[in-house]
Structures are given as C-alpha cells and as structure tokens.
Design an enzyme around this catalytic site. Structure first.
Site, PDB file in Angstrom:
ATOM      1  N   PRO A 269       0.835  -1.206   0.000  1.00 27.27           N
ATOM      2  CA  PRO A 269       0.000   0.000   0.000  1.00 27.27           C
ATOM      3  C   PRO A 269       0.864   1.249   0.000  1.00 27.27           C
ATOM      4  O   PRO A 269       1.906   1.315   0.678  1.00 27.27           O
ATOM      5  CB  PRO A 269      -0.824  -0.130   1.289  1.00 27.27           C
ATOM      6  CG  PRO A 269      -0.856  -1.612   1.557  1.00 27.27           C
ATOM      7  CD  PRO A 269       0.464  -2.124   1.090  1.00 27.27           C
TER       8      PRO A 269
ATOM      9  N   ASP B  59      65.253 -16.919  -5.001  1.00 24.12           N
ATOM     10  CA  ASP B  59      66.412 -16.934  -4.112  1.00 24.12           C
ATOM     11  C   ASP B  59      66.115 -17.782  -2.886  1.00 24.12           C
ATOM     12  O   ASP B  59      64.955 -17.959  -2.505  1.00 24.12           O
ATOM     13  CB  ASP B  59      66.746 -15.512  -3.654  1.00 24.12           C
ATOM     14  CG  ASP B  59      67.276 -14.649  -4.788  1.00 24.12           C
ATOM     15  OD1 ASP B  59      67.673 -15.215  -5.820  1.00 24.12           O
ATOM     16  OD2 ASP B  59      67.297 -13.418  -4.636  1.00 24.12           O
TER      17      ASP B  59
ATOM     18  N   LYS C 251      71.952 -17.429  -4.360  1.00 23.98           N
ATOM     19  CA  LYS C 251      73.395 -17.182  -4.288  1.00 23.98           C
ATOM     20  C   LYS C 251      73.707 -16.720  -2.875  1.00 23.98           C
ATOM     21  O   LYS C 251      73.198 -15.701  -2.414  1.00 23.98           O
ATOM     22  CB  LYS C 251      73.828 -16.115  -5.302  1.00 23.98           C
ATOM     23  CG  LYS C 251      73.559 -16.480  -6.742  1.00 23.98           C
ATOM     24  CD  LYS C 251      74.170 -15.495  -7.701  1.00 23.98           C
ATOM     25  CE  LYS C 251      73.497 -14.143  -7.637  1.00 23.98           C
ATOM     26  NZ  LYS C 251      72.123 -14.176  -8.088  1.00 23.98           N
TER      27      LYS C 251
ATOM     28  N   THR D 273      62.447  -3.057   0.471  1.00 24.65           N
ATOM     29  CA  THR D 273      63.839  -3.387   0.717  1.00 24.65           C
ATOM     30  C   THR D 273      64.078  -3.625   2.199  1.00 24.65           C
ATOM     31  O   THR D 273      63.360  -3.116   3.069  1.00 24.65           O
ATOM     32  CB  THR D 273      64.761  -2.282   0.182  1.00 24.65           C
ATOM     33  OG1 THR D 273      66.116  -2.731   0.254  1.00 24.65           O
ATOM     34  CG2 THR D 273      64.613  -0.995   0.987  1.00 24.65           C
TER      35      THR D 273
ATOM     36  N   MET E 144      74.456  -7.354   3.417  1.00 20.94           N
ATOM     37  CA  MET E 144      75.356  -8.501   3.231  1.00 20.94           C
ATOM     38  C   MET E 144      76.717  -8.243   3.875  1.00 20.94           C
ATOM     39  O   MET E 144      77.754  -8.624   3.335  1.00 20.94           O
ATOM     40  CB  MET E 144      75.524  -8.811   1.738  1.00 20.94           C
ATOM     41  CG  MET E 144      74.203  -9.053   1.023  1.00 20.94           C
ATOM     42  SD  MET E 144      74.356  -9.030  -0.782  1.00 20.94           S
ATOM     43  CE  MET E 144      74.659  -7.268  -1.081  1.00 20.94           C
TER      44      MET E 144
END
Length: 508
Positions: A66, A276, A298, A359, A413
C-alpha cells in the site's frame, strides 16, 4: 603383483576418490534475472535495497505494498530508471495470486507470522523465496556484492556475520580497480577471436594471463588497448613463443604480508619461478600451484648458481613461451643484480617488467621503530654493499664520505665484514660510540635484533651469527632503540651490546 586377468578398474573399484572441494555451507550461484519477474513485498529500507539490486540485474520487480506504507528510501528507488530492469508498484498488499510466473519472491516482513505466511505462499507456488533478515524463511541469500559488472563478486557468511562479509567486501574492493569493468567488456569482445585462433591449453592461458596483467595495471581500455590486444592474439597464433616474458619481482624482507599486491598477482600468473633461497615458504605458497619452481639462490661461502646460468635459464624458458618470474628477496633494484638480468633479456628481445619490493632497510627501520632520515639526526641515508665480487669489502668504497655523523648508513650482506666495517669507519673519523643496529633474518620467525655502538659491531654480529642474512644500520637515528625495543623485560648483555631475539614471544 596384479594377475593377467585383473583389470586396472577391478583394482581401483573399491578406492574412494579424494574430495576435491571442502564442505560448503551454501552453493554460490549467479542467477540471470534479465527479463525475469520478481515478486516483492514491503516498503522499508531493506526492501528498497533489494528491489534496486534486482532491477539493476535486469529483473521486472512487481512491488506489492500500500502506498501509505512506503518509506522514503523506497519512494526514491521507485523513481529510478534502469537499463534493463524496472520496479512496478502495485498499491495493494500481496496475495496468493501474485506468484504466478515469478522467478523469485522477496519480502520485508515485520513479524514472524507475516514472514511465515509469505514464505509458505511462495513455496506453495514453487517460487524460491527470501524473507529479509529472517534466515528461517530464506531458501537463498543475497550476500555482499563487489560490482565490477560484468565481473561480479558475491560474498556470503551464511547469515552468521554480515558485518564480517562487509569487511571482506571492503578488502576485495581495494584489490579490484574500477577500470576492471571496461576490461571485462573488452574480454567479451575479443573472446570469439581468441577461441577461434588460439588452441586450447597453454596458448589461451598465455593470452588471458597477459590480458589480466593489462587489466590490473593499465587505465580503462581505449581503442589503442584493443588494437594491442588483438595484435597479441595474432602474434600468439603465428608464434606460440611470443607469449614468453620475464617479470622481476621483489619478495620483500621475508614476511609474506609485506608483499605488494602486484607481486602476488605476478606469482599467481607465473609458469616458472626462479627464486632466491632467502624467499620464504609462505611467499611461495602464494604462487600458482602449477608453476615450476627452481631455487637459484646465491649465498656467500657455499655452492651457488652462477649469474650466467640464471640468465640463460630465464632466456630459455621465456623463448619457450613461458611467463618467468624471477623472485628476489627485498627489492629487485637494490643489490639484486637485476641490471645484469635486464640487459641480458633485452639483448635477447624478451619483454621484461619490474615489480618493486620492500627493501630490507625499510624492514630494519620498522623493526627498530625509527625513521632512517629523522631530521634531527640524518640528512641522508645510504645503502651500502658489505662485500665485493671477491668476497671482501669493495676496494673503491669512499670511507671518508661514509664516516659522516649526519647520515644513516645501511650495510647489506655485511655480516662477515662487520669488524672491518667498524674499523674503517672509526679510522676515517666516525665516533666509536656511534649507535648501531643489527638485524638477522628480519621479519621472519627466527628474527634477531641487537643494538650497541660502532666499536662493538664485530662482537654483536659474531654473537648473532655471521651465516645468517644480516643487515647493519649505523647512525644516530638508532640512539633510542634500546629504550623502545627493550621495554618490558630485562635484557641480556654481553660486551655492552643488547640482543633482542623474537621480542613478541618474550613479551607475551
């Protein structure tokens, strides 16, 4: 041993095939509503949203309610126009005669008795029914939708946690660019040509993987994009190896959640992954299951793949038409020898793209809670290699420049060279009391962090272990690390250095 009279089917007749799909609480089904009639009852906000949704899908929605019971939201929806669907308002309540010829029935009912009445009437007419927010009276559910039509993603929690479903939708929304709509439409346009010109299997997959890359990395497709796509179909049809390409992907410091979305997409589109040994298993788990995976890591002081062999392998697979992902820890452009790989691929005429990664220096800063370029401590940041091709410190390093108290230096490293790094920096004028921060296996389960002074650097690294992937930070930005990192427990000390190993576990 099987007898000569025994067939393979006899041998396996009693074997049960493993289940390929886990238990489903509901079956996700995408229902074509274009031109279909839907019965709708209710004038509230819930009914308005469902009516709009179904009309947007092309349904002819007959709303029985309605006029005096229509809410403001429903009145707004009734004024909308839709490309294929429509909402037709009938100013009366629903009745048993409204269900004939309907494909679906949906109602927004206030009471359980009203819901039961509508449910039973729809079921009696053989029409699938949903009563909004009344799970007991739902034969199907709408779920949460991510709309990139013709790409549509439906999310269901089986009614258990709608808010969770919405949270999942928001996550997916961020993964699917709005431009996906245009690319999906282009896919529909070129599909017939792809099916006609490319054989089923690797060729078609190579096309659609390249197409998908374009869809997620380029803007809305224009005429030039369509031309490029159709040209690629022709190239694949003439030379199947034309689909060969290489993507250099940064895997970040180790934790899978630090991967970029673009990196995940590349892994899931790869045919071959050369990775890696610093890449974690969690990251490899995100790759396409069928992809061939090859370890080409490596590492110092152990047998390693030669760079020439890695280059040759990439070229070989790419020329065979494969999508090769060269997966490197950290960022591919930071001490990753990507320059040599890019040069070799370009010489061979192989398309190559780069997907950057986080990184390790960024992870180091996050782990110690510092800014590498805090304006009160450092005006510059340097990324420095800790060893040369010969395995020693590089001969051409400018130690006088590196021994700058106003800079932050990050040595990659450099574990085996830690004592020499310390000695060289002190010799060239950097204070022995300069703060240092050392991290091994950063962002991984066996992560170890330590802080101390430059004079203590060799002892710190020796204690952590030189055979682990180590990152060394030198500079005044690390002066406050001890107080921040060691809050909550008494540290172990040795030679003035403070070791922090798996802090979360120690701190509970």
């Amino acid at each position: 041993m099987r007898s000569l009279s025994q067939s393979p089917s006899d041998e396996t007749a009693g074997a049960k095939r493993p289940q390929r799909m886990g238990e489903l609480s509901v079956l996700p089904v995408f229902f074509d509503l274009k031109g279909k009639r839907v019965v709708m009852a209710g004038g509230g906000d819930g009914a308005a949203w469902k009516a709009e949704l179904m009309a947007a899908a092309g349904a002819k929605v007959d709303l029985y309610e309605p006029a005096e019971d229509l809410g403001e939201e429903m009145r707004i929806v009734l004024a909308l126009s839709f490309p294929d669907g429509e909402i037709r308002h009938h100013d009366r309540p629903w009745a048993l005669d409204v269900f004939a010829g309907a494909s679906l029935a949906v109602a927004d009912c206030e009471t359980m008795s009203q819901a039961q009445a509508f449910f039973c009437a729809a079921r009696g007419a053989g029409v699938p029914v949903n009563v909004i927010d009344k799970p007991a009276f739902c034969q199907f559910r709408f779920g949460t939708i991510v709309n990139r039509s013709p790409v549509v993603v439906g999310i269901s929690t089986d009614g258990a946690a709608p808010i969770l479903g919405q949270a999942i939708r928001r996550r997916i929304e961020t993964l699917l660019p709005a431009t996906l709509t245009g690319w999906a439409k282009l896919a529909a346009k070129v599909r017939a040509e792809v099916m006609d010109r490319l054989e089923a299997g690797p060729l078609r997959r190579a096309f659609w993987e390249r197409f998908s890359d374009e869809a997620f990395t380029r803007k809305s497709p224009d005429g030039a994009a369509e031309t490029d796509i159709r040209r690629f179909v022709g190239d694949l049809a003439a030379r199947p190896q034309a689909g060969g390409r290489v993507t250099l992907v940064g895997a970040g410091p180790g934790e899978a959640e630090l991967l970029t979305l673009k990196a995940v997409r590349a892994l899931q589109a790869a045919d071959v992954i050369l990775f890696d040994d610093l890449v974690s298993d969690d990251i490899l788990e995100l790759a396409r299951r069928e992809a061939k995976r090859m370890l080409v890591g490596k590492r110092a002081a152990r047998d390693s793949c030669r760079q020439e062999d890695i280059n040759r392998t990439m070229v070989q697979f790419a020329k065979a038409g494969k999508h090769v992902v060269r997966l490197k820890s950290g960022d591919v452009s930071v001490f990753g020898r990507s320059g040599e790989e890019i040069a070799e691929l370009r010489r061979e005429g192989i398309p190559v793209k780069i997907v950057p990664g986080i990184t390790a220096a960024s992870a180091l800063a996050a782990g110690f809670g510092v800014s590498l370029t805090h304006r009160d401590c450092a005006q510059q940041v340097r990324f420095v290699t800790g060893h040369s091709k010969k395995g020693d410190l590089p001969d051409d390093m400018n130690w006088e420049t590196l021994a700058d108290d106003r800079a932050t230096s990050i040595f990659y490293m450099g574990g085996r060279m830690a004592s020499r790094i310390s000695m060289k920096l002190i010799e060239h004028g950097l204070s022995p009391h300069t703060p240092v921060a050392v991290a091994a296996s950063i962002s991984r389960e066996d992560e170890t962090r330590a802080v101390g002074t430059l004079a203590e650097l060799g002892a710190i690294v020796a204690r952590i272990g030189v055979d682990r992937p180590i990152l060394i930070g030198v500079g005044r930005v690390f002066a406050d690390c001890e107080a921040e990192v060691l809050e909550g427990f008494e540290p172990e000390r040795e030679g003035g250095a403070v070791e922090v190993s798996r802090l979360k576990a120690r701190m509970g």
